[in-house]
Write a protein that holds these residues in place. Sequence first.
Motif, PDB file in Angstrom:
ATOM      1  N   CYS A   5       0.848  -1.186   0.000  1.00  0.00           N
ATOM      2  CA  CYS A   5       0.000   0.000   0.000  1.00  0.00           C
ATOM      3  C   CYS A   5       0.889   1.244   0.000  1.00  0.00           C
ATOM      4  CB  CYS A   5      -0.914  -0.012   1.218  1.00  0.00           C
ATOM      5  SG  CYS A   5      -1.927   1.465   1.330  1.00  0.00           S
ATOM      6  N   ASN A   7       0.076   4.271   0.767  1.00  0.00           N
ATOM      7  CA  ASN A   7      -0.236   5.222   1.825  1.00  0.00           C
ATOM      8  C   ASN A   7       0.840   5.124   2.915  1.00  0.00           C
ATOM      9  OD1 ASN A   7      -1.315   6.739   3.862  1.00  0.00           O
ATOM     10  ND2 ASN A   7      -3.066   5.393   4.220  1.00  0.00           N
ATOM     11  N   CYS A  10       0.094   3.703   6.151  1.00  0.00           N
ATOM     12  CA  CYS A  10      -0.409   2.320   6.164  1.00  0.00           C
ATOM     13  C   CYS A  10       0.693   1.345   5.776  1.00  0.00           C
ATOM     14  CB  CYS A  10      -1.601   2.224   5.221  1.00  0.00           C
ATOM     15  SG  CYS A  10      -2.213   0.555   4.966  1.00  0.00           S
ATOM     16  N   CYS A  32      -6.680  -0.647  -0.956  1.00  0.00           N
ATOM     17  CA  CYS A  32      -6.080  -1.304   0.200  1.00  0.00           C
ATOM     18  C   CYS A  32      -7.183  -1.753   1.165  1.00  0.00           C
ATOM     19  CB  CYS A  32      -5.132  -0.337   0.901  1.00  0.00           C
ATOM     20  SG  CYS A  32      -4.472  -0.994   2.432  1.00  0.00           S
ATOM     21  N   ASP A  34      -6.885  -2.391   4.186  1.00  0.00           N
ATOM     22  CA  ASP A  34      -6.674  -1.811   5.517  1.00  0.00           C
ATOM     23  C   ASP A  34      -7.115  -0.355   5.584  1.00  0.00           C
ATOM     24  OD1 ASP A  34      -5.679  -4.192   6.244  1.00  0.00           O
ATOM     25  OD2 ASP A  34      -3.583  -3.581   6.372  1.00  0.00           O
ATOM     26  N   CYS A  35      -6.648   0.463   4.624  1.00  0.00           N
ATOM     27  CA  CYS A  35      -6.899   1.904   4.726  1.00  0.00           C
ATOM     28  C   CYS A  35      -7.794   2.434   3.608  1.00  0.00           C
ATOM     29  CB  CYS A  35      -5.572   2.668   4.758  1.00  0.00           C
ATOM     30  SG  CYS A  35      -4.722   2.672   3.168  1.00  0.00           S
TER      31      CYS A  35
HETATM   32 ZN   LIG Z   1      -3.303   0.848   3.026  1.00  0.00          ZN
END
Ligand SMILES: [Zn+2]
Length: 127
Positions: A5, A7, A10, A32, A34-35
């Motif tokens: 990712c 980010n 992240c 992603c 996660d984020c």
């Molecule tokens: Zn992410």
Amino acid sequence: MPFICENVECRAVLARGQVRSNHEESGWCFYCPDCKIRNELKDIGLPGGPVELVQPERSDLPHKVIATARPLEDGRYAAQLRVQRALGMKGTYAVEEYWEQLGVFPDAQEAVAHAKSIAADMLERKA
Ligand SMILES: [Zn+2]
């Protein structure tokens, strides 16, 4: 090779099976898990052949910063920091630096903020 990712907050390392690639008007990408940030992908497959997606090369290597606060016996918190750096070639995390105690703070949030600011300084200097 996993996806990473982009980010900075992240930097999740994602196995290919974990992400779903999307074909949008502006090209391939994945979000992603996660984020939820959009990450660009590039199709390097031969025309007419199967799609082969890679992440476009970036000159800055991805890294993941994990800032935590460890509760101490006296009720205060020690700032801890872990930085995982990617290798330039394979995109997997190979180098990990770890600091057990960067300082002691009266509350957990302060400790985490301190660890994060040290990470930001450090990564900027090496960039
Ligand atoms: Zn992410």
